[in-house]
Design a protein around this motif. Structure first.
Motif, PDB file in Angstrom:
ATOM      1  N   SER A 311       0.854  -1.196   0.000  1.00  0.00           N
ATOM      2  CA  SER A 311       0.000   0.000   0.000  1.00  0.00           C
ATOM      3  C   SER A 311       0.887   1.243   0.000  1.00  0.00           C
ATOM      4  O   SER A 311       2.123   1.153   0.052  1.00  0.00           O
ATOM      5  CB  SER A 311      -0.897  -0.002   1.240  1.00  0.00           C
ATOM      6  N   LEU A 312       0.262   2.394  -0.031  1.00  0.00           N
ATOM      7  CA  LEU A 312       1.031   3.637  -0.054  1.00  0.00           C
ATOM      8  C   LEU A 312       1.918   3.774   1.177  1.00  0.00           C
ATOM      9  O   LEU A 312       3.028   4.290   1.103  1.00  0.00           O
ATOM     10  CB  LEU A 312       0.083   4.831  -0.170  1.00  0.00           C
ATOM     11  N   LYS A 313       1.448   3.286   2.306  1.00  0.00           N
ATOM     12  CA  LYS A 313       2.231   3.405   3.540  1.00  0.00           C
ATOM     13  C   LYS A 313       3.502   2.559   3.497  1.00  0.00           C
ATOM     14  O   LYS A 313       4.466   2.829   4.215  1.00  0.00           O
ATOM     15  CB  LYS A 313       1.398   3.009   4.760  1.00  0.00           C
ATOM     16  N   PRO A 437      -1.601  10.745  -8.312  1.00  0.00           N
ATOM     17  CA  PRO A 437      -2.828  10.840  -9.129  1.00  0.00           C
ATOM     18  C   PRO A 437      -4.074  10.922  -8.264  1.00  0.00           C
ATOM     19  O   PRO A 437      -4.158  10.305  -7.194  1.00  0.00           O
ATOM     20  CB  PRO A 437      -2.803   9.540  -9.937  1.00  0.00           C
ATOM     21  N   LEU A 438      -5.055  11.685  -8.709  1.00  0.00           N
ATOM     22  CA  LEU A 438      -6.273  11.883  -7.931  1.00  0.00           C
ATOM     23  C   LEU A 438      -6.991  10.572  -7.646  1.00  0.00           C
ATOM     24  O   LEU A 438      -7.547  10.378  -6.562  1.00  0.00           O
ATOM     25  CB  LEU A 438      -7.222  12.833  -8.675  1.00  0.00           C
ATOM     26  N   GLU A 439      -6.960   9.650  -8.598  1.00  0.00           N
ATOM     27  CA  GLU A 439      -7.667   8.383  -8.376  1.00  0.00           C
ATOM     28  C   GLU A 439      -7.024   7.582  -7.244  1.00  0.00           C
ATOM     29  O   GLU A 439      -7.697   6.865  -6.505  1.00  0.00           O
ATOM     30  CB  GLU A 439      -7.703   7.551  -9.655  1.00  0.00           C
ATOM     31  N   GLU A 440      -5.690   7.744  -7.078  1.00  0.00           N
ATOM     32  CA  GLU A 440      -5.014   7.000  -6.014  1.00  0.00           C
ATOM     33  C   GLU A 440      -5.282   7.636  -4.661  1.00  0.00           C
ATOM     34  O   GLU A 440      -5.620   6.951  -3.701  1.00  0.00           O
ATOM     35  CB  GLU A 440      -3.511   6.943  -6.291  1.00  0.00           C
ATOM     36  N   THR A 441      -5.141   8.953  -4.549  1.00  0.00           N
ATOM     37  CA  THR A 441      -5.389   9.618  -3.268  1.00  0.00           C
ATOM     38  C   THR A 441      -6.858   9.546  -2.902  1.00  0.00           C
ATOM     39  O   THR A 441      -7.212   9.436  -1.731  1.00  0.00           O
ATOM     40  CB  THR A 441      -4.936  11.088  -3.324  1.00  0.00           C
ATOM     41  N   GLY A 442      -7.736   9.600  -3.898  1.00  0.00           N
ATOM     42  CA  GLY A 442      -9.165   9.508  -3.619  1.00  0.00           C
ATOM     43  C   GLY A 442      -9.534   8.168  -3.035  1.00  0.00           C
ATOM     44  O   GLY A 442     -10.339   8.077  -2.104  1.00  0.00           O
ATOM     45  N   ALA A 443      -8.945   7.099  -3.564  1.00  0.00           N
ATOM     46  CA  ALA A 443      -9.218   5.759  -3.038  1.00  0.00           C
ATOM     47  C   ALA A 443      -8.749   5.634  -1.604  1.00  0.00           C
ATOM     48  O   ALA A 443      -9.422   5.045  -0.754  1.00  0.00           O
ATOM     49  CB  ALA A 443      -8.533   4.715  -3.915  1.00  0.00           C
ATOM     50  N   ILE A 444      -7.586   6.210  -1.312  1.00  0.00           N
ATOM     51  CA  ILE A 444      -7.055   6.146   0.052  1.00  0.00           C
ATOM     52  C   ILE A 444      -7.958   6.905   1.011  1.00  0.00           C
ATOM     53  O   ILE A 444      -8.273   6.437   2.103  1.00  0.00           O
ATOM     54  CB  ILE A 444      -5.626   6.724   0.086  1.00  0.00           C
ATOM     55  N   LYS A 445      -8.413   8.086   0.602  1.00  0.00           N
ATOM     56  CA  LYS A 445      -9.274   8.889   1.476  1.00  0.00           C
ATOM     57  C   LYS A 445     -10.600   8.180   1.747  1.00  0.00           C
ATOM     58  O   LYS A 445     -11.141   8.249   2.840  1.00  0.00           O
ATOM     59  CB  LYS A 445      -9.505  10.262   0.848  1.00  0.00           C
ATOM     60  N   ARG A 446     -11.127   7.462   0.748  1.00  0.00           N
ATOM     61  CA  ARG A 446     -12.376   6.741   0.956  1.00  0.00           C
ATOM     62  C   ARG A 446     -12.201   5.627   1.983  1.00  0.00           C
ATOM     63  O   ARG A 446     -13.092   5.362   2.790  1.00  0.00           O
ATOM     64  CB  ARG A 446     -12.880   6.175  -0.374  1.00  0.00           C
TER      65      ARG A 446
END
Length: 452
Positions: A311-313, A437-446
């Motif tokens: 994951s991003l972390k 990318p917005l799609e990646e950060t958006g998924a994480i925020k959800r």
């Protein structure tokens, strides 16, 4: 009978180091020489620079330093520089806070009074009472203000210091700037809370100072020099495992919002040092802590510890290229080729990056007087330009630091360089997170948002 101080050896050592490796000679002790303020001033006059210690209790000392004790009667006193300290014992360590003021000390009604802008901010009474204004207690982080009982007062002559206190004032200002940097990093939170901790990868040749840099960062936040990561200067890498180090704010404090990832050292010759094929897996977060490096064989998805869906972390958010500032000109063509190969992978992943030029000999010459910018000598400027041309890293992201590979005590000037570099890496990591990318950060925020 010899008069001895209440000051512990450790506290005296901390103070002497703080003031620039001075020594202290006891001139006056109230319980031995009498409690009269007049007597104290007369005994300590014309002794050069002095520091007056007021022992509030066994764990707290308030002190101030003057260029000299002179005639302190009201008609003859002019404002002059004074340095103020508090020493407080917390969790087996001594914390020192400092403050620089331009005060006018005077003897009034058998009391030593310090005034600032016609206001009494400090009063030392003969009946073992001390008065401190809120401004002083706030800056020195004391737990009281107003009048307070104290146990003892002592005056020392400060030997080995210049009369004008310029060097000492620079150290005080350095300590204040160091404390601001510490506060900034303690308050730091990764961009948009996308991750809880920033991961910073340290990459460099064998012996460049990667492990020493981690030890130096940890030493600052622990308040004393420490060495968790094994360091050395062998021709083969001391670091043989991939390590992901967290740093606690104090021995028993909470973990800070960053991790330093230490790798096997780079070697110019093939088949030795860090395997280049491991680099993409490290950057993408596929490698687990304590993975045993193999110079001849990279990690593969078949390995038992391989993280198949990082994951991003888990990913690296900033890469720090670590170079010995004294050896940049001697890097072989094969080593340069490996650096460029690593840098190509970093750029392909869009990861933030900086360069750390380690092992700066004289940290005080690197910083300007305001401690905000580098004051690069011709030699260090040449090294910066070499790294800039070699890797294309912006000059603002090429940072010079010392480390605590051989020191026994912390140095506020060295701390500033280390903490400034760390803060710059955290800011670079934030830029990386913001640029995702917005799609990646958006998924994480959800995922982070609680369900309704």
């Amino acid at each position: 009978m010899e008069v001895t101080t209440r000051l512990t050896w450790n506290d005296e050592n901390h103070l002497c180091k703080l003031l620039g490796n001075v020594s202290l000679s006891l001139l006056y002790k109230s319980s031995v020489h009498g409690g009269s303020i007049e007597n104290m001033v007369e005994r300590c006059s014309h002794q050069g620079c002095t520091i007056t210690m007021t022992y509030i209790d066994d764990n707290m000392i308030v002190a101030f330093m003057l260029g000299n004790y002179i005639n302190l009667h009201e008609s003859s006193t002019e404002p002059n520089d004074s340095l103020w300290f508090s020493l407080q014992k917390k969790n087996d360590t001594t914390e020192i806070e400092t403050l620089l003021l331009n005060t006018a000390p005077k003897i009034i009604d058998e009391q030593l009074v310090c005034r600032l802008s016609k206001k009494d901010i400090f009063i030392l009474c003969r009946d073992n009472k001390i008065y401190l204004d809120k401004m002083i207690t706030r800056n020195l982080k004391l737990r009281f203000y107003g009048y307070h009982q104290y146990l003892e007062r002592e005056v020392f002559r400060v030997e080995g210091i210049k009369d004008n206190l310029d060097d000492t004032k620079r150290i005080m200002k350095a300590r204040e700037h160091r404390n601001r940097l510490l506060a900034d990093i303690r308050a730091y939170k990764p961009y948009a809370d996308l991750v809880s901790e920033i991961r910073i990868l340290l990459v460099g040749p064998i012996g460049s100072g990667k492990s020493s840099f981690f030890n130096s960062v940890k030493s600052i936040f622990h308040g004393h020099v420490t060495g968790q990561a094994i360091v050395g200067s062998d021709i083969t890498s001391i670091t043989e495992r991939y390590r992901i180090y967290s740093v606690k704010d104090g021995k028993n404090g909470k973990s800070l919002p960053f991790m330093l990832c230490d790798t096997m050292g780079l070697v110019g010759a093939e088949g030795t040092g860090l395997c280049m094929d491991d680099i993409p897996h490290i950057l993408k977060g596929c490698m687990a802590d304590r993975y045993q490096f193999n110079s001849h064989k990279p990690i593969t998805p078949e390995h038992s510890t391989f993280i198949t869906s990082p994951s991003l972390k888990d990913r690296i958010h900033c890469v720090a290229y670590v170079l010995d500032i004294n050896s940049i000109d001697n890097l072989s063509s094969k080593m340069l080729a490996k650096f460029k190969q690593v840098h190509k992978e970093v750029l392909n992943c869009g990861i933030a990056h900086v360069a750390l030029l380690i092992k700066v000999d004289d940290c005080s010459e690197v910083l300007q007087d305001n401690f905000l910018n580098m004051s690069r000598s011709m030699t260090s400027q040449s090294q910066v330009m070499n790294v800039h041309k070699m890797l294309g890293i912006p000059i603002s992201n090429i940072l010079m630091v010392g480390n605590y590979a051989s020191d026994l005590e912390l140095d506020p000037i060295k701390d500033i360089l280390i903490l400034s570099a760390l803060r710059q890496m955290l800011r670079a990591a934030d830029d990386f997170l913001e640029d995702l990318p917005l799609e990646e950060t958006g998924a994480i925020k959800r995922v982070l948002q609680p369900s309704i």
